[in-house]
Design an enzyme around this catalytic site. Sequence first.
Site, PDB file in Angstrom:
ATOM      1  N   ASP A  67       0.812  -1.219   0.000  1.00 23.67           N
ATOM      2  CA  ASP A  67       0.000   0.000   0.000  1.00 23.67           C
ATOM      3  C   ASP A  67       0.849   1.274   0.000  1.00 23.67           C
ATOM      4  O   ASP A  67       2.067   1.223   0.199  1.00 23.67           O
ATOM      5  CB  ASP A  67      -0.965   0.003   1.205  1.00 23.67           C
ATOM      6  CG  ASP A  67      -0.309  -0.444   2.509  1.00 23.67           C
ATOM      7  OD1 ASP A  67       0.935  -0.488   2.570  1.00 23.67           O
ATOM      8  OD2 ASP A  67      -1.034  -0.724   3.475  1.00 23.67           O
ATOM      9  N   ASN A 136      -7.317  -2.874  14.259  1.00 20.30           N
ATOM     10  CA  ASN A 136      -8.728  -3.075  13.879  1.00 20.30           C
ATOM     11  C   ASN A 136      -8.901  -4.251  12.925  1.00 20.30           C
ATOM     12  O   ASN A 136      -9.988  -4.457  12.380  1.00 20.30           O
ATOM     13  CB  ASN A 136      -9.296  -1.790  13.243  1.00 20.30           C
ATOM     14  CG  ASN A 136      -8.595  -1.430  11.933  1.00 20.30           C
ATOM     15  OD1 ASN A 136      -7.706  -2.146  11.478  1.00 20.30           O
ATOM     16  ND2 ASN A 136      -8.999  -0.327  11.331  1.00 20.30           N
ATOM     17  N   HIS A 138      -7.196  -4.674  10.045  1.00 20.57           N
ATOM     18  CA  HIS A 138      -6.939  -4.415   8.618  1.00 20.57           C
ATOM     19  C   HIS A 138      -5.661  -5.124   8.172  1.00 20.57           C
ATOM     20  O   HIS A 138      -4.748  -5.346   8.960  1.00 20.57           O
ATOM     21  CB  HIS A 138      -6.910  -2.915   8.282  1.00 20.57           C
ATOM     22  CG  HIS A 138      -5.720  -2.140   8.736  1.00 20.57           C
ATOM     23  ND1 HIS A 138      -5.811  -0.858   9.225  1.00 20.57           N
ATOM     24  CD2 HIS A 138      -4.400  -2.424   8.759  1.00 20.57           C
ATOM     25  CE1 HIS A 138      -4.611  -0.399   9.513  1.00 20.57           C
ATOM     26  NE2 HIS A 138      -3.742  -1.320   9.245  1.00 20.57           N
ATOM     27  N   GLU A 143      -9.588  -1.718   5.251  1.00 22.33           N
ATOM     28  CA  GLU A 143     -10.197  -1.371   6.533  1.00 22.33           C
ATOM     29  C   GLU A 143     -11.517  -2.121   6.734  1.00 22.33           C
ATOM     30  O   GLU A 143     -12.166  -2.525   5.756  1.00 22.33           O
ATOM     31  CB  GLU A 143     -10.487   0.136   6.572  1.00 22.33           C
ATOM     32  CG  GLU A 143      -9.238   1.023   6.505  1.00 22.33           C
ATOM     33  CD  GLU A 143      -8.546   1.168   7.853  1.00 22.33           C
ATOM     34  OE1 GLU A 143      -8.460   0.195   8.620  1.00 22.33           O
ATOM     35  OE2 GLU A 143      -8.061   2.286   8.125  1.00 22.33           O
TER      36      GLU A 143
HETATM   37  C1  GLP Z   1      -0.364  -0.026   8.700  1.00 25.81           C
HETATM   38  C2  GLP Z   1      -0.172  -0.710   7.333  1.00 25.81           C
HETATM   39  C3  GLP Z   1      -0.333  -2.192   7.451  1.00 25.81           C
HETATM   40  C4  GLP Z   1       0.342  -2.638   8.727  1.00 25.81           C
HETATM   41  C5  GLP Z   1      -0.469  -2.160   9.896  1.00 25.81           C
HETATM   42  C6  GLP Z   1       0.174  -2.401  11.250  1.00 25.81           C
HETATM   43  O1  GLP Z   1      -1.211   1.034   8.690  1.00 25.81           O
HETATM   44  N1  GLP Z   1      -0.991  -0.210   6.279  1.00 25.81           N
HETATM   45  O2  GLP Z   1       0.213  -2.847   6.318  1.00 25.81           O
HETATM   46  O3  GLP Z   1       0.411  -4.047   8.796  1.00 25.81           O
HETATM   47  O4  GLP Z   1      -0.914  -0.829   9.717  1.00 25.81           O
HETATM   48  O5  GLP Z   1       1.193  -1.505  11.515  1.00 25.81           O
HETATM   49  P1  GLP Z   1       2.185  -1.665  12.739  1.00 25.81           P
HETATM   50  O6  GLP Z   1       3.108  -2.797  12.388  1.00 25.81           O
HETATM   51  O7  GLP Z   1       2.885  -0.359  12.824  1.00 25.81           O
HETATM   52  O8  GLP Z   1       1.365  -1.966  13.933  1.00 25.81           O
END
Ligand code: GLP
Length: 247
Positions: A67, A136, A138, A143
Site C-alpha cells: 500500500d 482493527n 486491517h 479497513e
Molecule cells: C499499517 C499498514 C499495514 C500494517 C499495519 C500495522 O497502517 N498499512 O500494512 O500491517 O498498519 O502496523 P504496525 O506494524 O505499525 O502496527
Amino acid sequence: MKLEVYESERTLAQALAAVVASAIEVRPDIVLGLPTGRTPVALYAELVKLTTDRAIDWSHVRTFNLDEFVGLGDGAAGSYRRFMHDHLFRHVPIRPEHIGFLDGRAADIASECDRYERAIVAAGGIDVMILGIGANGHIGFNEPCEVLPARTNRVVLEEGSRAENALWFGGRIEAVPREALSMGMGTILSAREIVLMATGERKANAVREMMVGGVTTRLPASFLQLHPHVTVMLDEGAAVRLPATLR
Ligand code: GLP
C-alpha cells in the site's frame, strides 16, 4: 492456519528473516509481497544482516508493497516508499526496476491500480506475501467495511489507522493522509503463500478474531482463513487471547 508463537519480537523477526533469506536462496527470482509498519522494522533489519552474512543475491528478486498513501510517492517524508528505502531497499542489492510500488501521486488513481494488478500478474504473481495487521484487523489498508474491494483500490482510512501511522509523520495525525491505495483482498489472497506477523498485546484481539472468529468484512484479516497456505507468526503478547486449544 499454521500458528507459530515466539518468545519475543526479536526471535520472531530472526525466524522470519531466515525463512525469507532461504526462500531467496532456493528461488532467486522469487516475488515477495511486503508490508510497512512498526512490526516489520525488526524483520528488515535481520534480513539486511543475513544478506551480508550469507551474501544473498537479490538481483532477480522482485517485490510488491501492499500500500501507499494517496498524495505521496517516491522519497516523500511519511511515504511507505520512503520507509522501504530506509529500512530495506537501500541496504540490499535489489534492482530498482524490480521494486513494485503504488504511486500515491498518480493523476489517474484507477489506472494506477490497474497498472499495479497487471504488473503483479506479469511478474508471475506473488510467491510469498508478508503481512502485518492493524489493531482493527486491517491488512494492507483494507479497513473494516461492509464491502471489501477485491482488487487494488483507493481506500478511506479509519481515524484509528491514521493515529497508528502518525509515527511516520512526526507524531502529527493531521499530517497523515486520509486515503491510501491498497492491494485488495483478492490480490492478497492470490499469493501462493502468506505469512502474517503480529507483536504486542495491542494486536491480541485482532489476532484472536482473525483466527477463531467468522469470516467477515468487519475484520478483513479473517479472510485469510480462506487461504490454504497461511502461517501466523506471533510473539507472546499478540498470542495472549488465543484459546488454549490453538497453542
Ligand atoms: C499499517 C499498514 C499495514 C500494517 C499495519 C500495522 O497502517 N498499512 O500494512 O500491517 O498498519 O502496523 P504496525 O506494524 O505499525 O502496527
